[in-house]
Design a protein around this motif. Structure first.
Motif, mmCIF file in Angstrom:
data_model
loop_
_atom_site.group_PDB
_atom_site.id
_atom_site.type_symbol
_atom_site.label_atom_id
_atom_site.label_comp_id
_atom_site.label_asym_id
_atom_site.label_seq_id
_atom_site.Cartn_x
_atom_site.Cartn_y
_atom_site.Cartn_z
ATOM 1 N N LEU A 293 -8.159 33.724 -18.689
ATOM 2 C CA LEU A 293 -9.495 33.883 -19.308
ATOM 3 C C LEU A 293 -10.270 33.401 -18.181
ATOM 4 O O LEU A 293 -9.781 32.029 -17.758
ATOM 5 N N GLU A 294 -11.505 33.586 -18.107
ATOM 6 C CA GLU A 294 -12.409 33.057 -17.070
ATOM 7 C C GLU A 294 -13.137 31.695 -17.593
ATOM 8 O O GLU A 294 -14.166 31.672 -17.059
ATOM 9 N N THR A 295 -12.400 31.000 -18.111
ATOM 10 C CA THR A 295 -12.841 29.615 -18.320
ATOM 11 C C THR A 295 -13.629 28.823 -17.107
ATOM 12 O O THR A 295 -13.194 28.974 -16.032
ATOM 13 N N VAL A 316 -8.993 37.821 -8.593
ATOM 14 C CA VAL A 316 -10.210 38.296 -8.375
ATOM 15 C C VAL A 316 -10.780 38.638 -9.699
ATOM 16 O O VAL A 316 -11.979 38.458 -9.832
ATOM 17 N N HIS A 317 -10.265 39.307 -10.689
ATOM 18 C CA HIS A 317 -10.879 39.526 -12.122
ATOM 19 C C HIS A 317 -11.585 38.412 -12.344
ATOM 20 O O HIS A 317 -12.560 38.342 -12.979
ATOM 21 N N GLU A 318 -10.921 37.297 -12.774
ATOM 22 C CA GLU A 318 -11.393 35.969 -13.448
ATOM 23 C C GLU A 318 -12.208 35.501 -12.519
ATOM 24 O O GLU A 318 -13.304 34.879 -13.067
ATOM 25 N N LEU A 319 -12.335 35.267 -11.299
ATOM 26 C CA LEU A 319 -13.319 34.810 -10.378
ATOM 27 C C LEU A 319 -14.645 35.476 -10.579
ATOM 28 O O LEU A 319 -15.643 35.045 -10.309
ATOM 29 N N ALA A 320 -14.530 36.892 -10.734
ATOM 30 C CA ALA A 320 -15.644 37.794 -10.846
ATOM 31 C C ALA A 320 -16.474 37.237 -11.961
ATOM 32 O O ALA A 320 -17.669 37.253 -11.880
ATOM 33 N N HIS A 321 -15.817 36.939 -12.926
ATOM 34 C CA HIS A 321 -16.441 36.644 -14.222
ATOM 35 C C HIS A 321 -17.360 35.441 -13.998
ATOM 36 O O HIS A 321 -18.285 35.061 -14.614
ATOM 37 N N GLN A 322 -16.919 34.485 -13.060
ATOM 38 C CA GLN A 322 -17.994 33.651 -12.966
ATOM 39 C C GLN A 322 -19.349 33.877 -12.519
ATOM 40 O O GLN A 322 -20.219 33.111 -12.938
ATOM 41 N N ASN A 339 -19.480 41.788 -18.900
ATOM 42 C CA ASN A 339 -18.634 41.153 -18.331
ATOM 43 C C ASN A 339 -17.344 41.841 -17.659
ATOM 44 O O ASN A 339 -16.870 41.631 -16.646
ATOM 45 N N GLU A 340 -16.649 42.638 -18.702
ATOM 46 C CA GLU A 340 -15.418 43.246 -18.478
ATOM 47 C C GLU A 340 -15.675 44.474 -17.455
ATOM 48 O O GLU A 340 -14.620 44.664 -16.452
ATOM 49 N N GLY A 341 -16.607 45.151 -17.679
ATOM 50 C CA GLY A 341 -16.706 46.454 -16.476
ATOM 51 C C GLY A 341 -16.956 45.856 -15.070
ATOM 52 O O GLY A 341 -16.199 46.288 -14.308
ATOM 53 N N PHE A 342 -17.697 44.900 -14.838
ATOM 54 C CA PHE A 342 -17.892 43.999 -13.451
ATOM 55 C C PHE A 342 -16.822 43.542 -13.076
ATOM 56 O O PHE A 342 -16.337 43.648 -11.996
ATOM 57 N N ALA A 343 -16.115 42.735 -14.085
ATOM 58 C CA ALA A 343 -14.721 42.183 -13.462
ATOM 59 C C ALA A 343 -13.704 43.052 -13.092
ATOM 60 O O ALA A 343 -12.881 42.906 -12.017
ATOM 61 N N ARG A 344 -13.587 44.221 -13.774
ATOM 62 C CA ARG A 344 -12.601 45.237 -13.688
ATOM 63 C C ARG A 344 -13.138 46.048 -12.143
ATOM 64 O O ARG A 344 -12.334 46.200 -11.162
ATOM 65 N N VAL A 394 -12.893 49.430 -22.523
ATOM 66 C CA VAL A 394 -14.234 48.600 -22.087
ATOM 67 C C VAL A 394 -13.885 48.279 -20.390
ATOM 68 O O VAL A 394 -14.992 48.401 -19.915
ATOM 69 N N TYR A 395 -12.776 47.798 -20.124
ATOM 70 C CA TYR A 395 -12.532 47.748 -18.914
ATOM 71 C C TYR A 395 -12.446 48.945 -17.748
ATOM 72 O O TYR A 395 -13.154 48.986 -16.783
ATOM 73 N N ASP A 396 -11.626 49.701 -18.113
ATOM 74 C CA ASP A 396 -11.504 51.297 -17.379
ATOM 75 C C ASP A 396 -12.534 52.035 -17.322
ATOM 76 O O ASP A 396 -13.061 52.420 -16.271
ATOM 77 N N LEU A 503 -4.920 40.533 -20.811
ATOM 78 C CA LEU A 503 -5.737 39.358 -20.525
ATOM 79 C C LEU A 503 -6.326 38.759 -21.673
ATOM 80 O O LEU A 503 -6.425 37.538 -21.847
ATOM 81 N N HIS A 504 -7.114 39.676 -22.333
ATOM 82 C CA HIS A 504 -8.182 39.079 -23.234
ATOM 83 C C HIS A 504 -7.502 39.172 -24.692
ATOM 84 O O HIS A 504 -8.064 38.981 -25.770
ATOM 85 N N ASP A 505 -6.055 39.587 -24.739
ATOM 86 C CA ASP A 505 -5.431 39.663 -25.940
ATOM 87 C C ASP A 505 -5.126 38.116 -26.436
ATOM 88 O O ASP A 505 -4.260 37.581 -26.231
HETATM 89 ZN ZN LIG Z 1 -11.934 39.874 -18.187
#
Ligand SMILES: [Zn+2]
Length: 508
Positions: A293-295, A316-322, A339-344, A394-396, A503-505
């Motif tokens: 999780l991108e805390t 990379v995914h979680e850091l992109a969320h920052q 959030n998730e489209g861009f992190a993916r 949502v991701y892919d 990840l987000h389960d």
């Molecule tokens: Zn994510």
């Protein structure tokens, strides 16, 4: 349902006397902020600017006691307001005076101040509480994760209820001070900068500060025994990483991934602009969960993310969320694609950088590997529904939509959008229509059809995210489905990218 109403005779009397003649204008704040996916999450009638969370935690027994001070501004004339919280409350004060309170629903704490709050006025709300968070179930679960040596608070969209009262919705961001007293020999991890530690009489206090606006679900807390590494990125940013001492076989793979945080955050800055926060890092507690999780500033990783070796893709995914999620946050949960489209998609870019498949190859692969009758296409990334908020589509499909955007506006405009959006909207909130308007402004192209096709239609788009002039278009004709002859080769990065999908389960 358990209900409590604690009103002393004195405070009831002062409440009565303090209500002016126009008191009928003062109304209770709504029990929810108005989110269609989570109607009771967040609250109406006020905005929070700061949380000061002061806790004492005993890892052996999971006993937590605390006092949270909330700085809020009323956005309407308020006779009463709600907080979202799950532990037992002993006392509430508003502007110094004892306030009446009761609980309702799953996580509502209803607070009636001794004096109503006029619109625009500031309120200091102090809540004293305690509990054993791992035993408190809301909607059938707890987001408070026990570890062999302590506990962790991490979960999306809800995790705050088990350790601090809040206006629990990403539309209301605030700065945070988190100060936790633990028995000597334990450590505390949270967001931002560790501003100090002090020990006395067998207890050590850790004080953390996040000085930039932070959504409540991005606040995190871990207590346990950690190996800590600190450094400064080549770009000058302080790095603070922590690893449970008992990660076993996953320990080295976790370090080989998370220790690259500084390098990766600098790399992402090339795409997204300056990193928005004053520190960065990750922590890997010994939790049995599988998600990350991108805390904010301090990413939470489950050890399982590294059970098959190092995984820089998830970092990379979680850091992109920052940038996409933490600095620019959702105004409503239905826009989770932002959030998730861009992190993916950042994982696609990392794959390209690592020569493990280009973003176009990954997008083509996603498109071709799901036949038209696959349920995958029934999820609309732009409005997936609460039950599908973190579904793979949502991701892919969300990332394929971004590749389609790239092919439509061209690389030059696309990378200006990718960097310009989190720069222009830094520390704020946003919606998909606002993003679309921004992308149209930058590119000078109308994008309504593109967004409708890729984000808001519950069917497979008739054509894939075709690169201009790509010969591959032939295999992406209308009705293309999964046959051995048509499916493009699986990009080398694909398995690592897919491993991110748990990840987000959040365990419920
Ligand atoms: Zn994510």
């Amino acid at each position: 349902m358990r209900k409590r109403l604690i009103v002393s005779a004195a405070s009831a009397l002062s409440l009565f006397l303090a209500v002016p003649a126009s008191a009928s204008d003062f109304q209770p704040g709504a029990a929810g902020v108005g989110d269609s996916y989570y109607p009771t999450y967040g609250n109406g009638g006020y905005n929070v600017s700061h949380y000061d969370i002061r806790l004492k935690y005993q890892p052996a027994t999971d006993e937590l006691e605390g006092t949270t001070t909330i700085l809020a501004t009323a956005t309407q004339d308020l006779s009463r307001f709600n907080l979202d919280f799950a532990l037992n409350v002993a006392e509430v004060r508003v502007n110094g005076r004892p306030a009446a309170f009761t609980t309702s629903g799953e996580q509502e704490l209803e607070v009636t101040p001794a004096r109503p709050l006029a619109k625009g006025s500031q309120a200091t709300v102090v809540v004293r509480y305690k509990g054993v968070p791992s035993t408190v179930k809301k909607y059938g679960f707890t987001a408070w994760l026990r570890t062999p040596d302590g506990a962790v608070a991490a979960g999306e969209p809800e995790s705050a209820w088990w350790w601090f009262p809040s206006n629990d919705h990403p539309s209301d961001k605030a700065t945070f001070d988190v100060s936790v007293l633990v028995p000597d020999g334990n450590q505390v991890i949270s967001n931002g900068i560790l501003t100090g530690t002090s020990s006395q009489a067998g207890w050590t206090r850790y004080s953390w500060r996040e000085n930039k606006p932070q959504a409540t679900y991005l606040a995190t807390l871990a207590v346990g025994k950690f190996d800590v590494t600190t450094d400064t990125t080549p770009g000058g940013l302080p790095v603070y990483n922590a690893y449970s001492k008992d990660l076993g076989d996953n320990a080295d793979a976790a370090r080989a991934s998370v220790e690259r945080t500084g390098e990766l955050v600098d790399w992402l800055s090339g795409y997204f602009g300056d990193y928005p926060f004053s520190s960065v890092g990750g922590y890997v507690p010994n939790v049995p969960t599988g998600f990350a999780l991108e805390t904010q500033t301090r990413v939470f990783y489950s050890p399982r993310q590294f059970s098959r070796g190092a995984n820089t893709s998830v970092v990379v995914h979680e850091l992109a969320h920052q940038w996409y999620g933490d600095s620019v946050s959702l105004s409503r949960w239905s826009d989770i694609w932002l959030n998730e489209g861009f992190a993916r998609y950042s994982q696609f870019l990392w794959s390209e950088h690592e020569n493990e498949g280009t973003a176009q190859e990954l997008a083509d692969y996603v498109y071709a590997s799901h036949p038209a009758d696959d349920a995958f296409w029934t999820v609309k990334p732009g409005d997936p529904g609460a039950d599908n908020q973190f579904s793979g589509a949502v991701y892919d499909r969300g990332a394929v939509a971004i590749q389609a955007l790239r092919n439509t506006v061209g690389d030059e405009a696309f990378f200006r959008i990718l960097k310009g959006w989190p720069t222009e909207r830094r520390y704020g909130n946003a919606t998909i229509p606002e993003f679309q308007a921004y992308a149209e402004k930058v590119s000078g192209k109308k994008l309504g059809d593109l967004f409708t096709t890729w984000l808001f239609t519950a069917a497979k788009p008739a054509t894939g995210p075709v690169a201009p002039g790509a010969a591959a278009a032939a295999s992406l004709a209308p009705g293309a489905g999964r046959t051995d002859g048509q499916l493009p080769a699986e990009p080398k990065s694909w398995k690592k990218i897919q491993e991110t999908n748990s990840l987000h389960d959040a365990g419920h």
